[in-house]
Design an enzyme around this catalytic site. Structure first.
Site, PDB file in Angstrom:
ATOM      1  N   GLY A  10       0.828  -1.207   0.000  1.00  0.00           N
ATOM      2  CA  GLY A  10       0.000   0.000   0.000  1.00  0.00           C
ATOM      3  C   GLY A  10       0.857   1.249   0.000  1.00  0.00           C
ATOM      4  N   GLY A  12      -0.486   4.410  -0.076  1.00  0.00           N
ATOM      5  CA  GLY A  12      -1.275   5.572   0.341  1.00  0.00           C
ATOM      6  C   GLY A  12      -0.647   6.227   1.569  1.00  0.00           C
ATOM      7  N   GLY A  15       0.678   3.658   4.377  1.00  0.00           N
ATOM      8  CA  GLY A  15       1.861   2.899   3.989  1.00  0.00           C
ATOM      9  C   GLY A  15       3.090   3.789   3.866  1.00  0.00           C
ATOM     10  N   PHE A 118     -16.015  20.999  10.815  1.00  0.00           N
ATOM     11  CA  PHE A 118     -16.320  19.724  10.170  1.00  0.00           C
ATOM     12  C   PHE A 118     -17.397  19.012  10.965  1.00  0.00           C
ATOM     13  CE2 PHE A 118     -14.593  16.864   6.883  1.00  0.00           C
ATOM     14  CZ  PHE A 118     -14.026  17.803   6.043  1.00  0.00           C
ATOM     15  N   ASP A 212      -8.700  -5.737  -1.123  1.00  0.00           N
ATOM     16  CA  ASP A 212      -7.817  -6.909  -1.280  1.00  0.00           C
ATOM     17  C   ASP A 212      -7.128  -7.315   0.028  1.00  0.00           C
ATOM     18  OD1 ASP A 212      -8.322  -6.787  -4.032  1.00  0.00           O
ATOM     19  OD2 ASP A 212      -6.558  -5.544  -4.390  1.00  0.00           O
ATOM     20  N   GLN A 231     -19.581   3.296   6.074  1.00  0.00           N
ATOM     21  CA  GLN A 231     -19.996   4.700   6.070  1.00  0.00           C
ATOM     22  C   GLN A 231     -20.550   5.120   4.708  1.00  0.00           C
ATOM     23  OE1 GLN A 231     -17.174   8.282   6.766  1.00  0.00           O
ATOM     24  NE2 GLN A 231     -18.653   8.290   8.437  1.00  0.00           N
ATOM     25  N   HIS A 233     -21.481   8.467   2.814  1.00  0.00           N
ATOM     26  CA  HIS A 233     -21.268   9.914   2.919  1.00  0.00           C
ATOM     27  C   HIS A 233     -22.534  10.604   2.423  1.00  0.00           C
ATOM     28  CE1 HIS A 233     -19.597  13.891   2.369  1.00  0.00           C
ATOM     29  NE2 HIS A 233     -18.476  13.498   2.944  1.00  0.00           N
ATOM     30  N   LEU A 243     -17.555  12.227  -4.658  1.00  0.00           N
ATOM     31  CA  LEU A 243     -17.719  12.950  -3.403  1.00  0.00           C
ATOM     32  C   LEU A 243     -17.783  14.466  -3.563  1.00  0.00           C
ATOM     33  CD1 LEU A 243     -17.679  12.427  -0.287  1.00  0.00           C
ATOM     34  CD2 LEU A 243     -15.338  13.208  -0.375  1.00  0.00           C
ATOM     35  N   GLU A 246     -17.345  17.206   2.737  1.00  0.00           N
ATOM     36  CA  GLU A 246     -18.037  17.811   3.880  1.00  0.00           C
ATOM     37  C   GLU A 246     -17.546  19.241   4.115  1.00  0.00           C
ATOM     38  OE1 GLU A 246     -18.882  14.942   6.962  1.00  0.00           O
ATOM     39  OE2 GLU A 246     -17.955  16.343   8.347  1.00  0.00           O
ATOM     40  N   ARG A 277     -22.007  11.974   9.901  1.00  0.00           N
ATOM     41  CA  ARG A 277     -22.430  11.481   8.587  1.00  0.00           C
ATOM     42  C   ARG A 277     -23.559  10.460   8.649  1.00  0.00           C
ATOM     43  NH1 ARG A 277     -16.345  11.180   6.037  1.00  0.00           N
ATOM     44  NH2 ARG A 277     -16.211  13.437   5.848  1.00  0.00           N
ATOM     45  N   HIS A 348     -18.679   5.345   1.227  1.00  0.00           N
ATOM     46  CA  HIS A 348     -17.492   6.191   1.364  1.00  0.00           C
ATOM     47  C   HIS A 348     -16.350   5.568   2.150  1.00  0.00           C
ATOM     48  CE1 HIS A 348     -15.269   9.892   1.459  1.00  0.00           C
ATOM     49  NE2 HIS A 348     -15.339  10.001   2.768  1.00  0.00           N
ATOM     50  N   GLU A 378      -6.948   2.759   6.510  1.00  0.00           N
ATOM     51  CA  GLU A 378      -8.362   2.392   6.386  1.00  0.00           C
ATOM     52  C   GLU A 378      -8.582   0.885   6.458  1.00  0.00           C
ATOM     53  OE1 GLU A 378     -10.480   4.541   3.380  1.00  0.00           O
ATOM     54  OE2 GLU A 378     -12.222   3.226   3.508  1.00  0.00           O
ATOM     55  N   ARG A 389     -17.318   7.109  11.649  1.00  0.00           N
ATOM     56  CA  ARG A 389     -16.130   7.967  11.651  1.00  0.00           C
ATOM     57  C   ARG A 389     -16.518   9.424  11.460  1.00  0.00           C
ATOM     58  NH1 ARG A 389     -12.766  10.318   7.544  1.00  0.00           N
ATOM     59  NH2 ARG A 389     -13.893   9.374   5.795  1.00  0.00           N
ATOM     60  N   SER A 394      -9.813  10.438   9.404  1.00  0.00           N
ATOM     61  CA  SER A 394      -9.204   9.282   8.748  1.00  0.00           C
ATOM     62  C   SER A 394      -7.790   9.577   8.268  1.00  0.00           C
ATOM     63  CB  SER A 394     -10.068   8.843   7.577  1.00  0.00           C
ATOM     64  OG  SER A 394      -9.356   7.917   6.819  1.00  0.00           O
TER      65      SER A 394
HETATM   66  C1  LIG Z   1     -13.049  11.072  -2.226  1.00  0.00           C
HETATM   67  C2  LIG Z   1     -12.551  10.902  -0.813  1.00  0.00           C
HETATM   68  C3  LIG Z   1     -12.308  12.006  -0.019  1.00  0.00           C
HETATM   69  C4  LIG Z   1     -11.839  11.834   1.293  1.00  0.00           C
HETATM   70  N1  LIG Z   1     -11.601  12.953   2.047  1.00  0.00           N
HETATM   71  C5  LIG Z   1     -11.106  12.793   3.301  1.00  0.00           C
HETATM   72  C6  LIG Z   1     -10.777  13.927   4.083  1.00  0.00           C
HETATM   73  O1  LIG Z   1     -10.894  15.064   3.654  1.00  0.00           O
HETATM   74  N2  LIG Z   1     -10.306  13.729   5.330  1.00  0.00           N
HETATM   75  C7  LIG Z   1     -10.133  12.485   5.850  1.00  0.00           C
HETATM   76  O2  LIG Z   1      -9.689  12.361   6.986  1.00  0.00           O
HETATM   77  N3  LIG Z   1     -10.418  11.384   5.113  1.00  0.00           N
HETATM   78  C8  LIG Z   1     -10.888  11.513   3.850  1.00  0.00           C
HETATM   79  N4  LIG Z   1     -11.173  10.394   3.119  1.00  0.00           N
HETATM   80  C9  LIG Z   1     -10.793   9.070   3.628  1.00  0.00           C
HETATM   81  C10 LIG Z   1      -9.289   8.894   3.480  1.00  0.00           C
HETATM   82  O3  LIG Z   1      -8.832   9.552   2.326  1.00  0.00           O
HETATM   83  C11 LIG Z   1      -8.886   7.424   3.373  1.00  0.00           C
HETATM   84  O4  LIG Z   1      -9.465   6.686   4.403  1.00  0.00           O
HETATM   85  C12 LIG Z   1      -7.368   7.272   3.469  1.00  0.00           C
HETATM   86  O5  LIG Z   1      -6.706   8.140   2.572  1.00  0.00           O
HETATM   87  C13 LIG Z   1      -6.946   5.838   3.220  1.00  0.00           C
HETATM   88  O6  LIG Z   1      -5.531   5.782   3.135  1.00  0.00           O
HETATM   89  P1  LIG Z   1      -4.779   4.401   3.167  1.00  0.00           P
HETATM   90  O7  LIG Z   1      -3.326   4.713   3.168  1.00  0.00           O
HETATM   91  O8  LIG Z   1      -5.309   3.558   4.249  1.00  0.00           O
HETATM   92  O9  LIG Z   1      -5.190   3.672   1.796  1.00  0.00           O
HETATM   93  P2  LIG Z   1      -5.227   4.176   0.263  1.00  0.00           P
HETATM   94  O10 LIG Z   1      -4.821   5.577   0.092  1.00  0.00           O
HETATM   95  O11 LIG Z   1      -6.551   3.753  -0.257  1.00  0.00           O
HETATM   96  O12 LIG Z   1      -4.102   3.294  -0.418  1.00  0.00           O
HETATM   97  C14 LIG Z   1      -4.209   1.895  -0.590  1.00  0.00           C
HETATM   98  C15 LIG Z   1      -2.959   1.392  -1.264  1.00  0.00           C
HETATM   99  O13 LIG Z   1      -2.968  -0.025  -1.275  1.00  0.00           O
HETATM  100  C16 LIG Z   1      -2.609  -0.504  -2.535  1.00  0.00           C
HETATM  101  N5  LIG Z   1      -3.209  -1.824  -2.715  1.00  0.00           N
HETATM  102  C17 LIG Z   1      -4.472  -2.217  -2.409  1.00  0.00           C
HETATM  103  N6  LIG Z   1      -4.633  -3.521  -2.724  1.00  0.00           N
HETATM  104  C18 LIG Z   1      -3.453  -3.961  -3.210  1.00  0.00           C
HETATM  105  C19 LIG Z   1      -2.994  -5.208  -3.727  1.00  0.00           C
HETATM  106  N7  LIG Z   1      -3.780  -6.285  -3.820  1.00  0.00           N
HETATM  107  N8  LIG Z   1      -1.704  -5.276  -4.158  1.00  0.00           N
HETATM  108  C20 LIG Z   1      -0.889  -4.195  -4.134  1.00  0.00           C
HETATM  109  N9  LIG Z   1      -1.284  -3.002  -3.649  1.00  0.00           N
HETATM  110  C21 LIG Z   1      -2.546  -2.891  -3.213  1.00  0.00           C
HETATM  111  C22 LIG Z   1      -3.137   0.548  -3.491  1.00  0.00           C
HETATM  112  O14 LIG Z   1      -2.461   0.500  -4.732  1.00  0.00           O
HETATM  113  C23 LIG Z   1      -2.803   1.826  -2.717  1.00  0.00           C
HETATM  114  O15 LIG Z   1      -1.468   2.192  -2.943  1.00  0.00           O
HETATM  115  C24 LIG Z   1     -11.635  10.543   1.805  1.00  0.00           C
HETATM  116  C25 LIG Z   1     -11.870   9.434   1.015  1.00  0.00           C
HETATM  117  C26 LIG Z   1     -12.346   9.609  -0.274  1.00  0.00           C
HETATM  118  C27 LIG Z   1     -12.639   8.366  -1.077  1.00  0.00           C
END
Ligand SMILES: Cc1cc2nc3c(=O)[nH]c(=O)nc-3n(C[C@H](O)[C@H](O)[C@H](O)COP(=O)(O)OP(=O)(O)OC[C@H]3O[C@@H](n4cnc5c(N)ncnc54)[C@H](O)[C@@H]3O)c2cc1C
Length: 575
Positions: A10, A12, A15, A118, A212, A231, A233, A243, A246, A277, A348, A378, A389, A394
């Site tokens: 991951g 994001g 990670g 918020f 996954d 959740q 939204h 989206l 908010e 929410r 969401h 997440e 949440r 997040s």
């Molecule tokens: C449109 C939107 C707006 C949002 N706005 C806000 C906000 O303003 N404030 C807030 O607090 N939260 C917000 N959220 C929620 C927040 O953005 C997410 O919960 C958070 O960014 C998740 O981050 P993460 O690092 O857990 O995962 P992600 O950023 O989802 O990253 C997941 C990673 O895992 C990798 N991956 C997944 N499966 C596999 C696999 N099988 N093999 C290899 N790699 C894989 C993907 O490639 C990616 O790199 C928002 C969410 C959305 C959808």
């Protein structure tokens, strides 16, 4: 076989933040980040509204205790309060640290980091970069990672977690570019694989949010926690589901029904549009059900309500929430300066996930931990969000628990040896799996099964739930799961075969969907985002506890884990 001290799946926020912390703690460690997308295409990049922290730049009366209380009340008292305390106490520090890494936050006139209102937060504490906060943070984190010597495997799809004798040993991964498969072993494995929005037909999440990491964990025999809490939204742009942050309501927009009424007065008079929410999404669905929704031609009885920004004026809209204006303009042709936006709830966020403790160590049951396996972001459930949440908590969780988990991993791998892994066995099994998909003469296209599955989850396990409806949903999904073993692929090649990836992702979606349904059927009460029309009250005597769901193809076993209550006793939740 590829080898690293630590592998993080991951790219994001969670990670990347963990990887950075590991190299900061011990630069000699060999760390790899694997992602099926390019890291800066992770869903984190789409986060809009902001990240909460009691910096007190706007509201000097704010305290970490108030942030903790808002979070616990927002969670409908299901959050683990020890984990919430860590989250809110470390918040100001992680935000300042991000700014030192180069994140360009929006500023107040005196130059300090600006903070906005918020939903569910009692003070103005959400820090932001216009309405592109995730973009600003993730780009800086990835830039910092590139300088730190972390190896990035981008566009590799991880197919399997290697877990033997309660110890994580490595991964099996598929190179999307050319279809070859590698086994990778490490002293510790971390999942930061994000959410599962694509389980539903309408979602704010990106195409890669297919759960996954959750499915691989469940298929390895480990439990998933609190998966019934999904959740929705309140303000997904109708009809696309994208989206509308908010932050738009944080900056003062109204929700109005077909009669032009600000209907939140009826549901949350003290917080109005800034209620949490779960409450706001239900309010919108009640309005639509009561015939006060709006149709495309503006008449009553339609499927959406309006988000009205017109009183805010062009200058405020364009400086504070330009991206939301642009989305509505580009996707549905609405100019929000002069016209209200059509919105309705959209899937969401995933409150549940892989159960972890406050060091990110994965739990194998209520009491026990797995060796060498960590998770954050997440995909994990340290339970800071409980049953619902709050917005902007997040991104905060990803950064606070990404950092903590990284620090814990750097300690954990000291003096550990690389595990023994039977590379040939895992390679062969994975190659057979992919070959089987390419060769089988199936009857169904992936899209047919996936589309029906997403519609079923939306209709049978959405904002409102009952036993009867969910049992019907379960039957349909059993049938779809059986059919999903009879799909066929048009693309038989090895170069950038996205059909293979989609087939693997579909397995994840169905496993995750079944766990959501089974957990939701089992919880005979209404709490936070989980609303049972047949059990409309919260029932603390039976259900003030976390669900632990264990998957097997034969069925799903449910167990429980107690809630950590240290600061605030459960009360009735009113706004
Ligand atoms: C449109 C939107 C707006 C949002 N706005 C806000 C906000 O303003 N404030 C807030 O607090 N939260 C917000 N959220 C929620 C927040 O953005 C997410 O919960 C958070 O960014 C998740 O981050 P993460 O690092 O857990 O995962 P992600 O950023 O989802 O990253 C997941 C990673 O895992 C990798 N991956 C997944 N499966 C596999 C696999 N099988 N093999 C290899 N790699 C894989 C993907 O490639 C990616 O790199 C928002 C969410 C959305 C959808």
């Amino acid at each position: 076989m590829l080898e690293h001290d630590v592998i993080i799946v991951g790219g994001g926020l969670a990670g990347c933040r963990a990887a950075l912390e590991i190299t900061r703690t011990d630069p000699s460690l060999k760390v790899a980040v694997v992602a099926k997308t390019h890291p800066i295409r992770s869903h984190s990049v789409a986060a809009q509204g902001g990240i909460a922290a009691t910096l007190k730049n706007v509201d000097s009366n704010d305290t970490w205790e108030a942030h903790a209380f808002d979070t616990v009340k927002g969670s409908d008292y299901l959050a683990d309060q020890d984990a919430v305390e860590v989250l809110v106490r470390e918040a100001p520090d992680v935000v300042i640290d991000l700014e030192h890494m180069g994140v360009l936050f929006s500023r107040s006139p005196d130059g300090r980091i600006a903070q906005r209102a918020f939903g569910g937060h009692s003070h103005n504490r959400t820090c932001y970069a216009a309405d592109k906060t995730g973009h600003a943070i993730l780009h800086e984190l990835v830039n910092n990672l590139r300088r730190s010597g972390v190896q990035i495997y981008e566009e590799w799809y991880v197919m399997r977690l290697i877990l033997e004798d309660n110890q994580a040993k490595g991964l099996v991964m598929y190179h999307i570019l050319d279809g070859h498969i590698e086994v990778l072993r490490a002293k510790a494995v971390m999942f930061a694989t994000g959410g599962y929005g694509r389980v539903y037909s309408t979602t704010s999440n990106d195409y890669a949010s297919t759960g996954d990491g959750l499915a691989m964990t469940a298929l390895a025999g480990l439990p998933l926690e609190d998966m019934e809490f999904v959740q929705f939204h309140p303000t997904g742009l109708y009809p696309v589901g994208v989206l509308i942050s908010e932050a738009v309501r944080g900056e003062g927009a109204y929700l109005i029904n077909a009669e032009g009424e600000r209907f939140m007065e009826r549901y949350a008079p003290s917080r109005m549009e800034l209620a949490p929410r779960d409450i706001t999404s239900r309010a919108i669905v009640y309005e639509i059900r009561a015939g006060r929704g709006v149709n495309i031609n503006g008449s009553a009885g339609g499927p959406f309500v309006y988000l009205d920004l017109r009183h805010m004026g062009r200058e405020k809209i364009m400086s504070r929430i330009p991206f939301c204006w642009e989305e509505a303009h580009r996707l549905v042709g609405v100019d929000a300066v002069t016209q209200p936006m059509p919105v309705r709830p959209t899937n969401h966020y995933c409150m549940g996930g892989i159960p972890v403790n406050t060091d990110g160590r994965v739990r194998s049951s209520g009491e026990n931990l797995v060796e060498a396996f960590f998770a954050a972001g997440e995909t994990s459930c340290v339970s800071v969000h409980g049953a619902n949440r709050l917005g902007s908590n997040s991104l905060l969780e990803c950064v606070v628990y990404g950092r903590r988990t990284g620090a814990a991993i750097a300690q954990y791998v000291q003096n550990r040896k690389l595990p023994n892994v039977d590379e040939q066995r895992y390679l062969k099994e994975a190659q057979q799996q992919v070959q089987g998909l390419l060769e089988q003469k199936g009857e169904y296209r992936i899209q047919e099964i996936r589309g029906s599955f997403q519609e079923t989850m939306t209709e049978y396990c959405g904002v409102f739930r009952t036993q009867e409806i969910m049992e019907e949903g379960w039957r349909i999904i059993q049938d779809l799961q059986e059919k999903s073993s009879r799909i066929y692929l048009d693309d038989k090649g090895s170069c950038w075969n996205t059909e293979v990836v989609e087939a693997l992702e579909m397995r994840s979606l169905i496993v995750v969907g079944k766990i959501i349904l089974a957990s939701a059927l089992n919880r005979q009460e209404s709490r936070g985002a989980h609303f049972r029309e047949d059990f409309p009250q919260r029932d603390d005597s039976k259900f003030l506890r976390h669900t632990m769901a264990y998957y097997s193809p034969a069925g799903i076993d449910i167990d429980y884990r107690p809630v950590a209550i240290s600061m605030f006793q459960p009360q009735e939740r009113k706004y």
